[in-house]
Every structure is written in structure tokens, then in C-alpha cells.
Design a protein around this motif. Structure first.
Motif, short mmCIF file in Angstrom:
data_model
loop_
_atom_site.label_atom_id
_atom_site.label_comp_id
_atom_site.label_asym_id
_atom_site.label_seq_id
_atom_site.Cartn_x
_atom_site.Cartn_y
_atom_site.Cartn_z
N ALA A 1 0.82 -1.21 0.00
CA ALA A 1 0.00 0.00 0.00
C ALA A 1 0.86 1.26 0.00
CB ALA A 1 -0.94 0.00 1.21
N SER A 2 2.00 1.21 0.70
CA SER A 2 2.87 2.39 0.73
C SER A 2 3.44 2.68 -0.65
CB SER A 2 4.00 2.18 1.75
OG SER A 2 4.95 1.23 1.29
N LEU A 3 3.78 1.62 -1.39
CA LEU A 3 4.29 1.81 -2.75
C LEU A 3 3.20 2.33 -3.68
CD1 LEU A 3 6.51 -1.40 -3.13
CD2 LEU A 3 7.25 0.94 -2.63
N VAL A 4 1.98 1.83 -3.49
CA VAL A 4 0.85 2.31 -4.28
C VAL A 4 0.61 3.79 -3.99
CG1 VAL A 4 -1.64 2.13 -4.64
CG2 VAL A 4 -0.25 0.06 -4.48
N ALA A 5 0.67 4.17 -2.70
CA ALA A 5 0.47 5.57 -2.32
C ALA A 5 1.57 6.46 -2.90
CB ALA A 5 0.43 5.69 -0.80
N ALA A 6 2.81 5.99 -2.85
CA ALA A 6 3.92 6.76 -3.42
C ALA A 6 3.72 6.96 -4.92
CB ALA A 6 5.24 6.04 -3.15
N PHE A 7 3.25 5.91 -5.58
CA PHE A 7 2.99 6.00 -7.02
C PHE A 7 1.86 6.99 -7.30
CE2 PHE A 7 0.68 4.34 -10.79
CZ PHE A 7 1.67 4.55 -11.75
N GLY A 8 0.80 6.93 -6.48
CA GLY A 8 -0.31 7.86 -6.67
C GLY A 8 0.09 9.30 -6.45
N CYS A 9 0.88 9.55 -5.41
CA CYS A 9 1.36 10.92 -5.15
C CYS A 9 2.21 11.41 -6.32
CB CYS A 9 2.16 10.96 -3.85
SG CYS A 9 1.15 10.78 -2.36
N THR A 10 2.99 10.51 -6.89
CA THR A 10 3.82 10.89 -8.04
C THR A 10 2.95 11.23 -9.24
OG1 THR A 10 5.59 9.43 -7.26
CG2 THR A 10 5.71 10.16 -9.54
N LEU A 11 1.92 10.43 -9.48
CA LEU A 11 0.99 10.72 -10.58
C LEU A 11 0.30 12.06 -10.37
CD1 LEU A 11 -0.81 7.33 -11.39
CD2 LEU A 11 1.01 8.48 -12.67
N GLY A 12 0.05 12.41 -9.12
CA GLY A 12 -0.60 13.68 -8.81
C GLY A 12 0.22 14.89 -9.20
N ILE A 13 1.51 14.68 -9.47
CA ILE A 13 2.39 15.77 -9.89
C ILE A 13 2.19 16.09 -11.36
CG2 ILE A 13 4.82 16.45 -10.19
CD1 ILE A 13 5.50 14.73 -7.80
#
Length: 208
Positions: free
Chosen positions: A38-50
Motif C-alpha cells: 500500500a505504501s508503494l501504491v500511495a507513493a505511485f499515486g502521489c507521483t501521478l498527482g504531480i
């Protein structure tokens, strides 16, 4: 000179990425509540938000956001409202931070990714940051200015993904120690809720 500027960019970008903020807090919370994946998924999502902010800056839309008080405030207060909702949901959660139940950081990978994207998407300061940051490292008359800005944006996103993943994986590593201590769980839940409120307040008073 180009190598010096590149080094300057890397250092500044790393400092910006590593500084605790909304995305980092969300990623750490995901790691503590749901584990490493989940932490990796969240990191990926935050990156996409950029990505939208990057596109806005490169295409000049960030200038409009910067000059339009109404547009800036609309995005800003939408972000504030979302952060306050996250704080409320986290504070109200009385579970054991397991993989099931209601509240933020619970649910499918798609839900976690969506929440992470929204958190960064509803932060107008990111667009302003890109708009003010990238041009400092690219000559206005450079024939490959667009390519340079895209490359630097890609590096910034890679840094975000890498640093956030490290934060999240560390949180996931200490997860078992946290789950076995009810008092620590309560403290963490309240701390995350307070952090979302504080970040919402900081965003609310942000000026263009």
C-alpha cells in the motif's frame, strides 16, 4: 556551467521532495495502516498527482492559476476541504488499522491511488512551484527548452517516487511493532489527523 546547474537542480529538488508534506504523510500512513504494498501504491499515486501540475507549468497554465485569484482560491479550498475530510475520517477511525474497515488508507489499490492523486492534485502551490522552479534552470532562448523541462520534471517525479517509497517502506517495516501497542495506535491516529488539519490550515493561508 550546465553541470553546476544540474547539480543545483538535483540538490534543490531532493530537498523539496524529502521535506515532509501532505503526500509524504499520506504515504507513511498507508505503510503503517496497510503495509509495504500500500505504501508503494500511495507513493505511485502521489507521483501521478504531480503530472497535472507539471503539464500546467510547462504549458503556461500555471501562470493563469497564479494571476487568477478566483481560480487559485477554488483549487486551494477544495484541497483544504479534502484534507479536513481526511483528518475527520482518520480521527473517527476506531479500528486497529487493519486491512479492512472504513477510513482513509483502507480499500483497494485503486482507492489508495485515487486518494493519493487527489491529495497532490488539489494543491495549487505545486503548480506555482513548477512554474517558478523549472525556468530557473532552463534558458528562455534554449532551442530544447521544452525537452529540458520535461527531463527535469521526470527527474523530479522519479525522486518523489523513490523518496516516498523509502518513507512508506520504513513505515511498513515498523508496522508490526505499532499494531501491537494500542496506545501507540491511538497516538498515531491522532497525529495523522492533526497533521492533515495543520497542512489544510497551511494551505488555507497560502498566498499566490
Amino acid at each position: 556551467m550546465a553541470s553546476v546547474m544540474t547539480l543545483d537542480f538535483l540538490i534543490i529538488a531532493l530537498i523539496v521532495v524529502a521535506t515532509p508534506g501532505t503526500g509524504m504523510i499520506y504515504t507513511v500512513a498507508a505503510g503503517l495502516t496497510r503495509g509495504a504494498k500500500a505504501s508503494l501504491v500511495a507513493a505511485f499515486g502521489c507521483t501521478l498527482g504531480i503530472v497535472p501540475h507539471m503539464i500546467a507549468a510547462i504549458t503556461g497554465l500555471a501562470a493563469l492559476l497564479h494571476t487568477s485569484a478566483l481560480l487559485f482560491d477554488a483549487v486551494k479550498y477544495a484541497g483544504v476541504a479534502y484534507l479536513l475530510w481526511m483528518a475527520w475520517a482518520t480521527w473517527q477511525d476506531r479500528g486497529s488499522l487493519s486491512l479492512t474497515g472504513k477510513g482513509p488508507h483502507r480499500g483497494t489499490a485503486l482507492q489508495v491511488t485515487t486518494e493519493a492523486i487527489i491529495i497532490n492534485l488539489l494543491n495549487p502551490k505545486l503548480s506555482i512551484f513548477f512554474f517558478a522552479f523549472l525556468p530557473q534552470f532552463v534558458a528562455a532562448d534554449a532551442p530544447d527548452a521544452l525537452a529540458q523541462m520535461l527531463a527535469m520534471s521526470g527527474v523530479f517525479m522519479a525522486m518523489t517516487l523513490g523518496v516516498f517509497a523509502l518513507y512508506g517502506l520504513f513505515a511498513a517495516y515498523v508496522r508490526d511493532h505499532v499494531l501491537s501497542r494500542p496506545r501507540v495506535l491511538m497516538w498515531l491516529r491522532r497525529s495523522f489527523a492533526a497533521a492533515f488539519v495543520a497542512l489544510g490550515a497551511k494551505l488555507a493561508v497560502a498566498e499566490r
